[in-house]
Design an enzyme around this catalytic site. Structure first.
Site, PDB file in Angstrom:
ATOM      1  CG  ASN A   1      -2.242   1.221  -2.677  1.00  0.00           C
ATOM      2  OD1 ASN A   1      -1.991   1.970  -1.753  1.00  0.00           O
ATOM      3  ND2 ASN A   1      -1.313   0.553  -3.338  1.00  0.00           N
TER       4      ASN A   1
ATOM      5  CG  PHE B   1      -2.090  -0.779   1.201  1.00  0.00           C
ATOM      6  CD1 PHE B   1      -3.309  -0.202   1.500  1.00  0.00           C
ATOM      7  CD2 PHE B   1      -2.061  -2.109   0.831  1.00  0.00           C
ATOM      8  CE1 PHE B   1      -4.485  -0.941   1.435  1.00  0.00           C
ATOM      9  CE2 PHE B   1      -3.222  -2.853   0.759  1.00  0.00           C
ATOM     10  CZ  PHE B   1      -4.435  -2.267   1.065  1.00  0.00           C
ATOM     11  CB  CYS B   2       2.858   2.796  -2.086  1.00  0.00           C
ATOM     12  SG  CYS B   2       3.335   1.089  -2.051  1.00  0.00           S
ATOM     13  CB  THR B   3       1.171   7.817  -1.000  1.00  0.00           C
ATOM     14  OG1 THR B   3       0.203   7.260  -0.107  1.00  0.00           O
ATOM     15  CG2 THR B   3       0.632   9.100  -1.607  1.00  0.00           C
TER      16      THR B   3
END
Ligand SMILES: *[C@@H]1O[C@H](CO)[C@@H](O)[C@H](O)[C@H]1NC(C)=O
Ligand SMILES: *[C@@H]1O[C@H](CO)[C@@H](O)[C@H](O)[C@H]1NC(C)=O
Ligand SMILES: *[C@@H]1O[C@H](CO)[C@@H](O)[C@H](O)[C@H]1NC(C)=O
Ligand SMILES: *[C@@H]1O[C@H](CO)[C@@H](O)[C@H](O)[C@H]1NC(C)=O
Ligand SMILES: *[C@@H]1O[C@H](CO)[C@@H](O)[C@H](O)[C@H]1NC(C)=O
Length: 394
Positions: free
Chosen positions: A319, A139-141
Site C-alpha cells: 500500500n 491494506f493488501c499485498t
C-alpha cells in the site's frame, strides 16, 4: 455498541506491542514453504452470477440467505462511523444521505443495488453505503510473476478492516470478522459461458479482484493520499460532479470489456476514478505483468512492468509508492520481496504464491482471503484466511 469494547484510531497502534511481541525480526527463514495446500474447508463458497437475468435479480440467490450477515456488518459500520462522528447514525440518516445516490449510478449498478436491497430487506441507503465503504480503505499485498516458460501468475491477499474497531472478546478486527462470511468466489456467466471470475463480498457489486479467462487478471490495493481521501471523491459525486468512476465498478467494467493486456493497462492508467489506487494487472504472455500507481482522476503516477530478460520476473505491491520506503509500523513489502526472491523464478506457481502470502506479516490479523489467479487456465481460487497467534495486527 454494548457488544464490544472499541479501541479506536491511535489507541489501536498499541495493539502491535501486545500482539507482536513474540515475533522475531524478519529473515528469509520465516518464508513459509509448507502452507500449501490449504484445507478444502477454507475454500470460499461459489456463486454463478447470471448476466442474462434482469440486473435486479442477479444477486438475489447469493444475498438473500446472507441478509443477516450483511445487516450485521452494516450495523457495525454504522456504530463505528457514529462513534467517530460522535453521533448515533440511524437508518433514517443513512437512507436520507445515501439513498438518493443510487439513481445517479450507471446501469446496471443502480438496478443491481436496488435488487440487493429488495432481496435482503435492507434499506437502499445502507446498501449504497456498503458499496462505497470499500473505496475508502484496504491494506493488501499483490504479486504478479513470470515463470521460466513465460507463463504469468497473479495472487493477492485482501486485508481489510484496520483502525476501525477491535473486538477485545475475540481478539479480532470487527469489520474483518464480519466480512469473512461474505467472501464469495463468483463466476460471471453470459449465454451459459464463463466470461469472468471475481471475488465478491455478498452485497458488493464492484470487483476488487478478478480475471477474464485467457485475457487479464486484475486487483486493487488502496493508495493513501491525504489530499485525495476517498470520502472527498464521494462528496464531489453527491454534489453532482459525476465524471469519475466508483473504483469497484471501473474495475468490473474493465475486466468485462478487456480484449488484451496492453489495452487494459492503457485504459486503467487513464480511466477517471474517485480514489487513488494501485492496480496490479496480469496477462498470458511473457512480460504481461504490471502495477499501475494510479492517481485520483484520469492520470497515473507510474507503471512498473515485469521484464524477465532484465531479471525483473516479479512485481510486489502493498500500500505504498514503490519509490518510497514503507513505514516502519507496516512493512509487508520487504518480507514479500524477500520470500519471492527466496522462492526463485524456477518455483513460480500458485502453490508458491500461497506460501509467500501465508508468511507473516504478509498474512496478518486483517487478512480476509488469499486469491490465486492463473489467466491462461482461467482459474481463480479463493481461500478464507485466519492468522494464527502470535500474529501481527496488520
Ligand atoms: C454469518 O455467517 C456465519 C457463517 O456463514 C454464521 O455462522 C453466522 O451465524 C452468521 N452471523 C449472522 C449474524 O448472521
Ligand atoms: C505491449 O506493450 C509493450 C510495452 O509497450 C510492448 O513491448 C509489447 O510489444 C506490447 N505487446 C503487444 C502484444 O502489443
Ligand atoms: C484527463 O482530464 C483532463 C481534464 O478533465 C483532460 O483535459 C484530459 O484530456 C484527460 N486525459 C485523458 C488521458 O483522458
Ligand atoms: C531461502 O531461505 C533459506 C532459509 O533461510 C536459505 O537457506 C536459502 O538459501 C534461501 N534461498 C534463496 C534462493 O535465497
Ligand atoms: C523450489 O523448488 C525446489 C525444487 O523443486 C525445491 O526443492 C525448493 O524447496 C523450492 N523452494 C521453495 C522456496 O519453494
Amino acid at each position: 455498541m454494548q457488544k464490544f469494547t472499541f479501541i479506536l484510531g491511535l489507541l489501536a497502534a498499541g495493539v502491535p506491542a501486545l500482539l507482536g511481541q513474540d515475533l522475531p525480526p524478519f529473515t528469509d527463514r520465516n518464508c513459509r514453504t509448507d502452507a500449501y495446500p490449504p484445507q478444502a474447508s477454507d475454500a470460499a463458497p461459489k456463486f454463478v452470477f447470471n448476466m442474462d437475468l434482469d440486473p435486479k435479480d442477479r444477486w438475489t440467490e447469493l444475498v438473500q440467505p446472507k441478509s443477516a450477515n450483511i445487516s450485521f456488518l452494516i450495523d457495525d459500520i454504522k456504530s463505528l462511523v457514529g462513534l467517530l462522528l460522535g453521533k448515533k447514525l440511524t437508518s433514517e440518516v443513512i437512507n436520507d444521505l445515501f439513498g438518493p445516490v443510487v439513481t445517479s449510478l450507471p446501469d446496471p449498478y443502480d438496478r443491481e443495488l436496488q435488487g440487493i436491497a429488495e432481496a435482503t430487506g435492507i434499506p437502499i441507503g445502507e446498501i449504497v453505503m456498503m458499496n462505497i465503504f470499500y473505496e475508502i480503505e484496504s491494506f493488501c499485498t499483490a504479486v504478479v510473476a513470470q515463470d521460466m516458460k513465460g507463463d504469468i501468475y497473479h495472487a493477492r491477499n485482501m486485508d481489510f478492516g484496520q483502525f476501525i474497531g477491535w473486538d477485545v472478546k475475540t481478539d479480532q478486527w470487527i469489520i474483518t470478522e464480519r466480512l469473512r462470511p461474505l467472501v464469495t468466489n463468483v463466476e460471471y456467466q453470459k449465454g451459459g459461458k464463463v466470461v469472468a471470475r471475481a471475488v465478491h463480498f455478498a452485497g458488493y457489486a464492484g470487483i476488487l479482484t478478478g480475471l477474464k479467462p485467457g485475457v487479464v487478471s486484475l486487483n486493487i490495493n488502496s493508495r493513501h493520499k491525504l489530499k485525495d481521501i476517498g470520502f472527498l471523491g464521494f462528496i464531489e459525486w453527491i454534489l453532482g460532479d459525476r465524471k469519475a468512476y466508483w473504483t469497484g465498478f471501473a474495475l468490473r467494467d474493465a475486466i468485462l470489456m478487456a480484449t488484451d493486456f496492453n489495452s487494459t493497462v492503457e485504459h486503467l492508467s487513464t480511466v477517471d476514478t474517485m480514489v487513488p489506487s494501485y492496480l496490479t494487472v496480469g496477462g498470458v504472455n511473457p512480460g504481461e505483468g504490471a502495477v499501475i500507481t494510479k492517481a485520483k482522476g484520469n492520470t497515473s503516477d507510474a507503471i512498473r512492468r515485469i521484464n524477465a530478460d532484465q531479471g525483473k520476473w516479479f512485481v510486489v505491491q502493498t500500500n505504498y509508492d514503490s519509490w518510497k520506503n514503507p513505514p516502519f509500523y507496516d512493512d509487508r513489502r520487504d518480507p514479500a520481496i524477500k520470500c519471492m526472491k527466496n522462492m526463485t523464478q524456477a518455483n513460480v506457481s500458485s502453490k508458491s504464491f500461497y506460501n509467500v502470502l501465508s508468511t507473516k506479516p504478509v498474512l496478518n490479523m486483517l487478512s480476509l482471503f488469499t486469491a490465486l489467479m492463473h489467466v491462461r487456465e482461467g482459474t481463480l481460487d479463493t481461500y478464507i484466511r485466519h492468522c494464527p497467534q502470535p500474529c501481527y495486527p496488520w
